[in-house]
Structures are given as structure tokens and as C-alpha cells.
Design a protein around this motif. Structure first.
Motif, short mmCIF file in Angstrom:
data_model
loop_
_atom_site.label_atom_id
_atom_site.label_comp_id
_atom_site.label_asym_id
_atom_site.label_seq_id
_atom_site.Cartn_x
_atom_site.Cartn_y
_atom_site.Cartn_z
N LEU A 40 0.85 -1.20 0.00
CA LEU A 40 0.00 0.00 0.00
C LEU A 40 0.88 1.24 0.00
O LEU A 40 1.92 1.27 0.65
CB LEU A 40 -0.92 0.03 1.23
CG LEU A 40 -1.98 -1.05 1.32
CD1 LEU A 40 -2.84 -0.84 2.55
CD2 LEU A 40 -2.85 -1.09 0.07
N GLN A 41 0.43 2.22 -0.78
CA GLN A 41 1.19 3.47 -0.89
C GLN A 41 0.20 4.61 -0.92
O GLN A 41 -0.94 4.41 -1.32
CB GLN A 41 1.85 3.51 -2.27
CG GLN A 41 3.24 2.99 -2.36
CD GLN A 41 3.71 3.14 -3.81
OE1 GLN A 41 3.28 4.05 -4.52
NE2 GLN A 41 4.58 2.25 -4.23
N ILE A 42 0.66 5.78 -0.55
CA ILE A 42 -0.21 6.93 -0.66
C ILE A 42 0.36 7.91 -1.67
O ILE A 42 1.55 8.21 -1.64
CB ILE A 42 -0.39 7.63 0.71
CG1 ILE A 42 -0.92 6.63 1.75
CG2 ILE A 42 -1.32 8.82 0.58
CD1 ILE A 42 -0.97 7.18 3.16
N HIS A 43 -0.49 8.35 -2.58
CA HIS A 43 -0.11 9.44 -3.48
C HIS A 43 -0.80 10.71 -2.96
O HIS A 43 -1.83 10.63 -2.31
CB HIS A 43 -0.52 9.14 -4.91
CG HIS A 43 0.37 8.11 -5.55
ND1 HIS A 43 0.36 7.85 -6.89
CD2 HIS A 43 1.31 7.29 -5.01
CE1 HIS A 43 1.27 6.91 -7.16
NE2 HIS A 43 1.84 6.54 -6.05
N TYR A 44 -0.18 11.83 -3.24
CA TYR A 44 -0.69 13.10 -2.72
C TYR A 44 -1.01 14.03 -3.88
O TYR A 44 -0.16 14.27 -4.74
CB TYR A 44 0.34 13.74 -1.78
CG TYR A 44 0.57 12.89 -0.54
CD1 TYR A 44 -0.22 13.05 0.59
CD2 TYR A 44 1.55 11.89 -0.53
CE1 TYR A 44 -0.04 12.25 1.71
CE2 TYR A 44 1.75 11.08 0.59
CZ TYR A 44 0.95 11.28 1.71
OH TYR A 44 1.13 10.48 2.81
N GLN A 45 -2.25 14.53 -3.88
CA GLN A 45 -2.63 15.47 -4.93
C GLN A 45 -2.71 16.88 -4.34
O GLN A 45 -3.42 17.12 -3.36
CB GLN A 45 -3.98 15.10 -5.56
CG GLN A 45 -4.28 15.98 -6.78
CD GLN A 45 -5.51 15.54 -7.55
OE1 GLN A 45 -6.49 15.11 -6.96
NE2 GLN A 45 -5.45 15.66 -8.87
N PRO A 46 -1.97 17.81 -4.97
CA PRO A 46 -1.96 19.19 -4.47
C PRO A 46 -3.35 19.83 -4.56
O PRO A 46 -4.10 19.56 -5.48
CB PRO A 46 -1.00 19.91 -5.42
CG PRO A 46 -0.25 18.86 -6.13
CD PRO A 46 -1.09 17.64 -6.13
N MET A 47 -3.65 20.67 -3.60
CA MET A 47 -4.88 21.47 -3.61
C MET A 47 -4.45 22.92 -3.69
O MET A 47 -3.79 23.44 -2.79
CB MET A 47 -5.69 21.18 -2.34
CG MET A 47 -6.09 19.70 -2.28
SD MET A 47 -6.94 19.21 -0.75
CE MET A 47 -8.56 19.90 -1.01
N PHE A 48 -4.81 23.56 -4.80
CA PHE A 48 -4.33 24.90 -5.12
C PHE A 48 -5.33 25.96 -4.64
O PHE A 48 -6.49 25.94 -5.05
CB PHE A 48 -4.10 25.02 -6.63
CG PHE A 48 -3.50 26.31 -7.06
CD1 PHE A 48 -2.13 26.52 -6.94
CD2 PHE A 48 -4.29 27.32 -7.60
CE1 PHE A 48 -1.56 27.72 -7.35
CE2 PHE A 48 -3.72 28.52 -8.01
CZ PHE A 48 -2.36 28.72 -7.88
N ASN A 49 -4.85 26.84 -3.79
CA ASN A 49 -5.69 27.85 -3.19
C ASN A 49 -5.73 29.11 -4.06
O ASN A 49 -4.69 29.72 -4.32
CB ASN A 49 -5.13 28.17 -1.80
CG ASN A 49 -6.10 28.96 -0.97
OD1 ASN A 49 -6.73 29.90 -1.46
ND2 ASN A 49 -6.22 28.58 0.29
N LEU A 50 -6.92 29.48 -4.53
CA LEU A 50 -7.05 30.61 -5.44
C LEU A 50 -6.97 31.96 -4.74
O LEU A 50 -6.81 32.99 -5.38
CB LEU A 50 -8.38 30.52 -6.22
CG LEU A 50 -8.47 29.38 -7.23
CD1 LEU A 50 -9.90 29.22 -7.72
CD2 LEU A 50 -7.53 29.62 -8.41
N GLU A 51 -7.09 31.94 -3.40
CA GLU A 51 -7.03 33.21 -2.67
C GLU A 51 -5.58 33.71 -2.57
O GLU A 51 -5.33 34.90 -2.58
CB GLU A 51 -7.64 33.06 -1.28
CG GLU A 51 -9.16 32.88 -1.35
CD GLU A 51 -9.73 32.36 -0.03
OE1 GLU A 51 -9.72 33.12 0.95
OE2 GLU A 51 -10.19 31.20 0.01
N CYS A 52 -4.63 32.77 -2.46
CA CYS A 52 -3.24 33.20 -2.31
C CYS A 52 -2.35 32.64 -3.44
O CYS A 52 -1.15 32.87 -3.45
CB CYS A 52 -2.70 32.77 -0.95
SG CYS A 52 -2.86 31.01 -0.64
N ASN A 53 -2.97 31.94 -4.40
CA ASN A 53 -2.22 31.34 -5.50
C ASN A 53 -1.07 30.45 -5.05
O ASN A 53 0.05 30.54 -5.56
CB ASN A 53 -1.71 32.42 -6.46
CG ASN A 53 -2.85 33.04 -7.24
OD1 ASN A 53 -3.73 32.34 -7.74
ND2 ASN A 53 -2.86 34.35 -7.31
#
Ligand code: C2E
Ligand code: MG
Ligand code: MG
Ligand code: MG
Length: 284
Positions: A40-53
Motif C-alpha cells: 500500500l502506498q499513498i499518493h498526494y494530490q496538491p490542492m491549489f488555493n485561489l485566494e493566495c495562488n
């Protein structure tokens, strides 16, 4: 000939049934060992914040690298893990691993990165769930305000059952996100009863962007209503510039999808994303 064909068809059906069952039994057997065998492995997906770019968060997405079948997608093994009750052990593993990784990122200077972790219905409703989450946070030295649990809309259908659990999580300082919003039958008025922080708009709505005026109106309405309820809005499955711009224009807070980045293994995340997460120091 027809009879023979019929017979062949029957045999074929039989064989594939057996194969189906065998595969399932194999998968279940394998899943029991997956944790111990480091599959088992975990991949991480970025979450991009539009308020601060900036990238201000990551979603942990579980991957199973099976020795025989290769990468098995979560849609194949999460339901199996739920059926067999293995989801409890796997869920704990994901949360602990992801918290440990967050700690490592903290040590690399990403001090305000938020971590989102998916929770399945069975896990969420299991007695002692909140206590287990708190224990893992304590054990890994993670401040609860940096953890966001993603609970699907369908898990939240029975308000009487879920509200006490949500309240306990909130009391611990953990953030709650409603995942896949819009994919089921729950309404925004149902959500007003729940102590939640984030609304995650299902990919289906994002896909519809640019298709029809009516869809766009629905999207605008969801975002505006969510904001009026003091909820942050995340859009998942954002793949195109058109979708990105439309969501930004409508005030969506956070964007997630291939347009920003696919879910990444830690080493690639560290190579490609750290620069994009130059987060404000905590004292600002
Ligand atoms: P989800 O939480 O709604 O996660 C979003 C899914 O969309 C992920 O699929 C992600 O890889 C995919 N995705 C992200 N961006 C895009 C995009 O731009 N386009 C498209 N087409 N897809 C995108 P994945 O990783 O296959 O996970 C599927 C589902 O499995 C998740 O849906 C979640 O419900 C479940 N899952 C994943 N990891 C865990 C876990 O650790 N625990 C539990 N209980 N469920 C998990
Ligand atoms: Mg999710
Ligand atoms: Mg989702
Ligand atoms: Mg989804």
C-alpha cells in the motif's frame, strides 16, 4: 450449431464467473497482506488555493501495488475492504502514514500545509472512530487544525446518526469536508444542519463547465450558497484552463485536478511541488 454455441456460451459464462470469484478471493487474500508487505502506498494530490495562488493542501489517495496485478485502483479494492471489514485497519494505516508524511513536510518548512484524508462510511460510523483519529493525531504530533476528513455526501444522509460524530470531530479541532457533493441526493438545505467546513464539488459538475448555460448557473448557485453558509468550496477534477477560469471567476476557493497536478508519490511531489507550496510562515 446453435446448440453448440449455446453450450459454449454457457461454459464461457461459467468460466468467467469462476475467474471472477477467484480474482475476488485472491484480491481479498492479497489485501489482508498488503499492509505487511508494503504494497500500500499513498499518493498526494496538491490542492491549489485561489485566494493566495499557492498549494495550501494535499489529498491523500491510497494506491495498492499488487505483486501480480500491478496497480489496483481504489474503486476496485476500497469496496472490498469495506465488505471484509479490512477498511478499519487500512483506514488507520492511511491516516497514520499521511500524518507522518505531513510531519516530514513540516520539518522541510511546509509548516501550514493541510492534509485531507478520505474516510469511508463504515469507518466513519464505527464505534470509537473519533477516539482513534485523536489517538493517531497525538501519536504523530499533528495539530488537528491541519487535518481535514473527507466524508462523502452519501455517508451524511442520516443526519441524526452523523451529527454527534461530526460534533465530536469539530470539538477536537478537525476540519470536515463533504466529498463528491452533487453526486447523490443530498441538498444544500440538508447540509445547513451539519457542522461542516468545506464543500467539495463533484467532478461531474466541473466536467459540465462550458457545456450549457444552465449547468453554469447551478455551479454559481452552489458556490454562492456554500459561501452564505460559511463553507469553503473546493472543486475536484479540474482538467482545463476553461474550467479553472470559470471556477475562479465564480469565487471557488480551492482547485484540485490534473490541470494543477495528478496525485504524486512523495519523491516526485518533493521534486516538483515543494517550490509551489512556499507557504506563509506561521507567524504572519
Ligand atoms: P475522491 O476522494 O473523490 O478522489 C478524487 C479522485 O479523482 C481520485 O481518484 C483522483 O485521482 C481523481 N482525480 C483527481 N483529479 C482528477 C482529474 O483532474 N480528472 C480525473 N478524471 N480524475 C481526477 P482515485 O485516486 O482513483 O480515488 C478514487 C476514490 O477512492 C476517491 O474519490 C475516494 O473516494 C476513494 N479513496 C481513495 N483513497 C482512499 C482512502 O485512503 N480511504 C478511503 N476510504 N477511500 C479512498
Ligand atoms: Mg476525496
Ligand atoms: Mg471527491
Ligand atoms: Mg469524486
Amino acid at each position: 450449431a446453435a446448440k453448440e454455441q449455446g453450450k459454449n456460451r454457457y461454459q464461457f459464462f461459467d468460466a468467467s464467473m469462476d475467474e471472477h470469484i477467484a480474482t475476488k478471493v485472491n484480491l481479498e487474500y492479497g489485501l489482508r497482506r498488503a499492509i505487511e508487505q508494503y504494497e500500500l502506498q499513498i499518493h498526494y494530490q496538491p490542492m491549489f488555493n485561489l485566494e493566495c495562488n499557492e498549494v495550501t493542501g494535499v489529498e491523500a489517495l491510497l494506491r495498492w501495488n499488487h505483486s501480480e496485478y500491478g496497480l489496483v485502483p481504489p474503486s476496485k479494492f476500497i469496496p472490498l475492504a469495506e465488505e471484509t471489514g479490512l477498511i478499519m485497519k487500512i483506514g488507520d494505516w492511511v491516516l497514520r502514514e499521511a500524518c507522518l508524511q505531513l510531519k516530514r513536510w513540516n520539518e522541510q518548512g511546509l509548516t501550514s500545509l493541510k492534509l485531507s484524508v478520505n474516510v469511508s462510511t463504515l469507518q466513519f460510523l464505527q464505534k470509537g472512530f473519533v477516539e482513534r483519529v485523536n489517538a493517531i493525531l497525538k501519536e504523530t504530533w499533528i495539530d488537528p487544525q491541519y487535518l481535514e476528513l473527507e466524508i462523502t455526501e452519501s455517508t451524511m444522509m442520516d443526519a441524526n446518526e452523523v451529527i454527534p460524530i461530526l460534533r465530536k470531530l469539530k470539538k477536537s479541532g478537525i476540519q470536515i469536508s463533504v466529498d463528491d457533493f452533487g453526486s447523490g441526493y443530498s441538498s444544500l438545505s440538508h447540509l445547513t444542519k451539519l457542522p461542516i467546513d468545506v464543500l467539495k464539488i463533484d467532478r461531474m459538475f466541473v466536467e459540465a463547465i462550458g457545456n450549457e448555460k444552465r449547468d453554469m448557473a447551478i455551479l454559481s448557485t452552489i458556490i454562492a450558497l456554500a459561501h452564505s453558509l460559511n463553507l469553503k468550496v473546493v472543486a475536484e477534477g479540474v482538467e482545463t484552463e476553461l474550467q479553472f477560469k470559470a471556477l475562479k471567476e465564480r469565487g471557488c476557493n480551492i482547485i484540485q485536478g490534473y490541470y494543477i497536478s495528478k496525485p504524486l508519490p512523495v519523491d516526485i511531489f518533493n521534486e516538483e511541488m515543494i517550490e509551489k507550496c512556499k507557504l506563509r510562515p506561521d507567524w504572519v
